[in-house]
Structure formats: structure tokens, C-alpha cells
Design a protein around this motif. Sequence first.
Motif, PDB file in Angstrom:
ATOM      1  N   ALA A   1      -2.885   3.348  -4.508  1.00 16.33           N
ATOM      2  CA  ALA A   1      -1.526   3.322  -4.723  1.00 16.33           C
ATOM      3  C   ALA A   1      -1.092   4.842  -5.151  1.00 16.33           C
ATOM      4  O   ALA A   1       0.111   5.132  -4.549  1.00 16.33           O
ATOM      5  CB  ALA A   1      -1.446   2.464  -6.074  1.00 16.33           C
ATOM      6  N   ALA A   2      -1.868   5.651  -5.501  1.00 18.41           N
ATOM      7  CA  ALA A   2      -1.471   7.057  -5.879  1.00 18.41           C
ATOM      8  C   ALA A   2      -1.220   7.711  -4.457  1.00 18.41           C
ATOM      9  O   ALA A   2      -0.182   8.600  -4.565  1.00 18.41           O
ATOM     10  CB  ALA A   2      -2.672   7.715  -6.694  1.00 18.41           C
ATOM     11  N   THR A   3      -2.189   7.526  -3.608  1.00 11.87           N
ATOM     12  CA  THR A   3      -2.224   8.275  -2.520  1.00 11.87           C
ATOM     13  C   THR A   3      -0.943   7.842  -1.641  1.00 11.87           C
ATOM     14  O   THR A   3      -0.039   8.773  -1.084  1.00 11.87           O
ATOM     15  CB  THR A   3      -3.217   7.850  -1.483  1.00 11.87           C
ATOM     16  N   ALA A   4      -0.379   6.622  -1.464  1.00 11.15           N
ATOM     17  CA  ALA A   4       0.935   5.985  -0.887  1.00 11.15           C
ATOM     18  C   ALA A   4       2.250   6.298  -1.626  1.00 11.15           C
ATOM     19  O   ALA A   4       2.746   7.033  -1.086  1.00 11.15           O
ATOM     20  CB  ALA A   4       0.556   4.658  -0.849  1.00 11.15           C
ATOM     21  N   ALA A   5       1.927   6.393  -3.092  1.00 10.90           N
ATOM     22  CA  ALA A   5       3.151   7.035  -3.962  1.00 10.90           C
ATOM     23  C   ALA A   5       3.188   8.357  -3.613  1.00 10.90           C
ATOM     24  O   ALA A   5       4.491   8.785  -3.285  1.00 10.90           O
ATOM     25  CB  ALA A   5       2.980   6.345  -5.163  1.00 10.90           C
ATOM     26  N   SER A   6       2.355   9.201  -3.627  1.00  9.98           N
ATOM     27  CA  SER A   6       2.553  10.477  -3.224  1.00  9.98           C
ATOM     28  C   SER A   6       3.031  10.782  -1.849  1.00  9.98           C
ATOM     29  O   SER A   6       3.890  11.760  -1.666  1.00  9.98           O
ATOM     30  CB  SER A   6       1.356  11.402  -3.535  1.00  9.98           C
TER      31      SER A   6
END
Length: 390
Positions: free
Chosen positions: A66-71
Motif C-alpha cells: 500500500a505504501a509503495t503504490a501510494a507513494s
Amino acid sequence: MPFTVEDLARTSLVGILPRSRYRLAAQSDARFQSFAGNTARIAYRQQGATPAFLLFSGPGQNPQAAATAASTWAEANWRPNAIQRRVRPGVVVVHVAPGNQLTPAGPLTGSAVPAAIWTVDSESGRVAVAGTPPGSPAGGELKRAAAALLKGAPVPSLGELDLAERNVMQVRTVGVPRIAGGVLSICLILVALRYGLAGVFGLFALPTAIASGNLAEIGLLVVGVLILAGILLGLGVLLNIGNLAFRVPGFSSPVPRTRNLAWGGYVAAMVGLVVAQGAVPSALNPNNMGAGQTQYLHVMATTSDDGSETYVTAGGDLTVDLSGWPPTEWPGVQFRTSNPSVLSLDTTPTNGKPIAKFTADQAGASRVDATSTDGRYTFQLRVDVGATAP
């Protein structure tokens, strides 16, 4: 009492949304489908120089993905423009799960923008806040929410969460109008230059003044320190340093009238302190020329008048009291006058406090100099002697 990711999200977001200006997004929002599947709640802030995501991820979901996609989404969409020349996005994913299912907390390496994973143990309430990407909310909100849930506090309803989000738009009006803000900023800068430095020096001089027992000097220094505190508060709220504009009571109110009253009270308090800075010495020592006295026949000067200028009527007298210096420096203080024909030295200190008395013999200009025995402390005062009061 164990809690769920939805419980923690609601409880913490009720405080985070209005204070940090986040908004909620539906899990079905087409913009965020790349990471919606690994989150239970999506909050975001897209205005200003530090747009950010605050995502809540539960058991069985992948907070790192989730963090990778959001960034990646943030890097592609939150970019500088003609109004906002500098943009620093950030991503925080809060992973809520039992301790044995938690992902390690910490900054995410290799992400398109700064990102971090914070963890909350849903059974013990332990919160790990590791890494602070731009725009991150206060970790204390999560800790307070977890502690409250463990004690059995009720979970805010969806209506309460909706109300908190509505307050975001109202809180955004906290800022003053642009023209008024510019004028106020200039005034604060001028006041800071005029009175702020005196307050800084007053912080260091206050212990010595207290030891000497000089009430006039103590009062003057205390008022100077209060002015310094007022300047720092005004600048902090006006420039929203540390999110003060949304935390200080009155200034952060969503009601315009309350904010106006808060600013009016602030200005009145600052004006009162500035007036008091001139009034305190004269109230405690009416003969102090440095305090704006109108009596020039019997004039008194203290250590606070060092480097200034005073006026004495011919035939009058000037008393110089240097008891504001540390008592260890009192013995052996030497007083001198640069022009004895205009200002003569009548009495010098013998035992006790370093106090000397001068007589104004005729119109002219002179200077009073004083030095401690070891030369560490010096005093200088320019004296104008006139036939009549100015």
C-alpha cells in the motif's frame, strides 16, 4: 480490550482530520484503486507544500504494498505548479493487527516519495512510530486513540467522523486575509527586532537582577521576556509553525468572530506589555530618566540605563545606582565624570552598594563612566545639563 483497524481509524481520525487538514476518501475512489485493496481507511491531504496520505491497513493486508503504490501515485500527481513551487509529498501507513502479525515499523526504502509504516498492536495497544515523512500527523493521536480503546472508550460513530471531516473546510479559514496577514507580519517583524532581542538578553540578565533585588530592573526584564513570548506565539500562529494555528485555543476556532476576538486580545496584550515596559521603571522609581520621567532636578540612573543618555537641570543632581551588578563586583567600583566643570562627582561609594552622586553645575555635556575592580563590568551614561527642563 482488543480493537479493530476500523476502531482505531475512527478514533484517531476524529482528532487528526480537523487538526491536520486531512480528508477522507472512499475505498471505491477510482483514483486510489492501486492501493485501496490493502487498506481499510484512506485519508489524504493535497493542499500546501506537504501533501500526504494517511492509510490504515489491517490484518491480512500488505502495508508495504500500500505504501509503495501510494507513494508512486503521490509522486505522479502531487507536483509543483505556478502557485505551489515546492511540493514534498509523504505517505504513512498505519498497520493495525495482533503483535505476531505486524509488519516491522520504519521508513520504506525505494519508495517514490518518503514513506513509512507505523504499527499498532491491537491487543496490547503498543504504538510504534518510526519515520516522519512530510505531512505526517502527530503520532500522539494514535497513541491516545489506542490507549482510549484499551480502556473501553466508545468508538466514534460514522456521523462523528463525518462531522470531523466537515470541520476541515471550516478550520481552513483560520488564516487571516492576505493583506492583513502581510501587514501583521511586518509589524511582528518590527516588534521582534525592537523588543525581541531585549527579551533574549533579559532571560540571561534576570537571575542577576533578582539577586540584586532591584525591583525596577526585575520588572523591566520580566516584561521584556513576556513580550518575547508574545512575539514567538504570534509568529508561530501566523506562520502555522508546528501546526499552532490549529492547536491554540481561540486562534483555531472555526467561528470567525472567535478568531477575531483572539487576535484582538493578542494585539491588546502586546500593546499593554509594550506600554508596561516603559511604565514599570517609572512606577517603581519616578526619578529614573530612562523610564521617561518629567522631573529633571533629581535624576536617578541604574544599570538598565547603560549606554543611554539622560538630562539634568543645572543645579540638580544625578544619582547612579549600579547595585544591579552582582554583589561580588560591588567593592571597589570606580566612578568618573568626563567634564567635572559641568558634572561634578560629589559622593562615591564607601561600603555597601555602588552608588555615586553627581551635581549638575552648569549647562553643557558630560559623561559618567564606571568600572568594576576586575574590569568585567562597565557603565557609561551621556549626560546633558541644561538651564531649564527640555
